[in-house]
Every structure is written in structure tokens, then in C-alpha cells.
Enzyme design. Structure first.
Site, PDB file in Angstrom:
ATOM      1  N   SER A 142       1.041  48.746  91.780  1.00  0.00           N
ATOM      2  CA  SER A 142       2.317  48.448  92.245  1.00  0.00           C
ATOM      3  C   SER A 142       3.611  48.719  91.204  1.00  0.00           C
ATOM      4  CB  SER A 142       2.316  47.083  92.641  1.00  0.00           C
ATOM      5  OG  SER A 142       3.502  46.362  93.139  1.00  0.00           O
ATOM      6  N   TYR A 155       1.331  37.528  90.463  1.00  0.00           N
ATOM      7  CA  TYR A 155       1.346  38.971  90.994  1.00  0.00           C
ATOM      8  C   TYR A 155       1.744  39.847  89.477  1.00  0.00           C
ATOM      9  CZ  TYR A 155       1.434  42.980  94.133  1.00  0.00           C
ATOM     10  OH  TYR A 155       1.259  44.250  94.702  1.00  0.00           O
TER      11      TYR A 155
END
Length: 250
Positions: A142, A155
Site C-alpha cells: 500500500s 495500518y
């Protein structure tokens, strides 16, 4: 001709499903791994992937015993493993970090980091021992692997850690013909990014609608990485919506 086999985690939805579709199109046999049997079954049916070329394997990848069971089933079915795509990941609520519970933090770490590590361990065991030796591992980092969003500490921390895991895996796999690379994805259009159409919090405190891209482009990028011979490797690749606020100062 040796068959090509792959395991994709988080395979039932979004980016994972797009990756499975692209790999099947390249001739891979694919084991689809995820938490929920019904979601995996629906994805396999949607992709017309219910024959001998796929395995549907529900598992909690944060559990090392469950992970070992997945890899044992793949080896028993196809005899080898050529590709692992560590795609599975979850986030915590977008709230101030001091308000996050220990359970929320640990849940993200278990899914995003522990799971990728446990899967990598099992892949190494198979890839080192099989003939022909070696294989490839692709991690979903990501764009949070380099740049955080507001209120995303669990995250972002795990995705930064994925970059370290990618580099260590590439180094430790080198003597055994195991290549490892990372794809960093920005705003692929999935259920997870649907809220971007109505506006998401920006670093300056404003809320803005963000551009997205078709998740197919991610699948195609992973398929390209997977198509390389083991003497070539894409260490890092960023695939993102061109108009999203990422490069520069917004």
C-alpha cells in the site's frame, strides 16, 4: 511442462480478487485464501474459477497453525508453490491513536504483519525444498508503506513493516532462488475505497473527494511481476490513481 501455482491471501474481495483473475489468465493454478468461506466461494463463482485450477481455503492467517494447514493443502494438491501474494490486510477505525484499544491494534498487526510473516515462512519451506527450486513472493505494501493518512497508525505501522519484511525476504531468499517484491497501491476502486467518492480526511484537516482507479490495473501489475524469470525481480512498484493526492504536498 511444470505447472505454475500461487497462493493469494485476501482473495475474496477487491484487489485480491483482481489479482486472482489476472493470475488465472496467465495460466496459474491459484489457492484463494481468506477469512470467510462464503465470500471466497462467491468470488470463485464470479471468476468462473470453480474447477481444478483453484482451491478455496478459508483460514485466519494470523494463526500460524492455520497458515501451515493452507500450505500443506496446496502442496498436497499441486506438489509445489511458485508464487505467494501476501495481499490480506485490514485497518482500524479512523480515530485518534490514543483512543484505539489494544485489541484493535493487535488485530491489525495479526492480519497485516504476522499473517504475511507466517505465510512467508511456509512459502520458504516449500520453495527451498522443491525441484525446480525457488519461487516468488509479492507483498501488498500500500502507499501507506511510505506515507500515512490521518488516524491510521496501526495500518501505517504494519505497512511500513511490510517494506522491511520484503527487503529481508529478498535478501534471505537470494541463495535459494526466491525473489521477493512489493506492490504499493493507491486508491484502487474497491469496497474499502468507496468512501473516497464522498470525501476523506486529508493531512491538512480538510475533507476531499479522491480519484480512484480500476483494481484490474493492480491485478495486471502483479501478473507482470509474477511473469518474470527468477533471475529478475521488481523490488518495488507503485500503482496509483494519477489524480490522487499523494505526490508532493497533496
Amino acid at each position: 511442462m511444470t505447472i505454475k501455482t500461487a497462493i493469494v491471501t485476501g482473495a475474496g474481495t477487491g484487489v485480491g480478487k483482481a489479482i486472482v483473475k489476472a493470475l488465472l489468465g496467465q495460466g496459474f493454478k491459484v489457492a484463494m485464501v481468506g477469512r470467510r468461506q462464503e465470500v471466497l466461494d462467491a468470488a470463485a463463482k464470479e471468476l468462473d474459477a470453480t474447477g481444478s485450477d483453484t482451491l478455496v481455503l478459508p483460514a485466519d492467517i494470523g494463526d500460524p497453525a492455520a497458515v501451515a494447514g493452507v500450505f500443506d493443502q496446496v502442496k498436497a494438491r499441486w506438489g509445489r508453490l511458485d508464487l505467494l501474494v501476501n495481499n490480506a490486510g485490514i485497518g482500524a477505525p479512523a480515530i485518534p491513536l490514543e483512543e484505539l484499544s489494544a485489541e484493535q491494534w493487535l488485530g491489525v498487526v495479526a492480519a497485516n504483519l504476522n499473517g504475511a510473516f507466517f505465510c512467508t515462512q511456509q512459502a520458504f519451506k516449500i520453495m527451498k525444498a522443491q525441484s525446480p527450486r525457488g519461487g516468488r513472493i509479492i507483498n501488498n505494501g500500500s502507499i501507506s508503506a511510505t506515507t500515512p493518512r490521518p488516524h491510521s497508525a496501526p495500518y501505517t505501522a504494519t505497512k511500513h513493516a511490510i517494506t522491511g519484511l520484503t527487503k529481508s525476504t529478498a535478501l534471505d531468499g537470494r541463495p535459494f532462488d526466491i525473489a521477493c517484491g512489493q506492490i504499493d497501491i493507491g486508491n484502487a476502486a474497491t469496497e474499502m475505497t468507496r468512501k473516497m467518492a464522498t470525501g476523506v480526511l486529508q493531512a491538512n484537516g480538510s475533507t476531499a473527494v479522491e480519484a480512484t482507479m480500476d483494481a484490474k490495473h493492480v491485478g495486471d501489475a502483479v501478473a507482470y511481476m509474477a511473469s518474470l524469470p527468477l533471475d529478475a525481480n521488481v523490488l518495488t512498484m507503485t500503482v496509483m490513481a494519477t489524480q490522487m493526492p499523494f505526490v508532493g504536498r497533496g
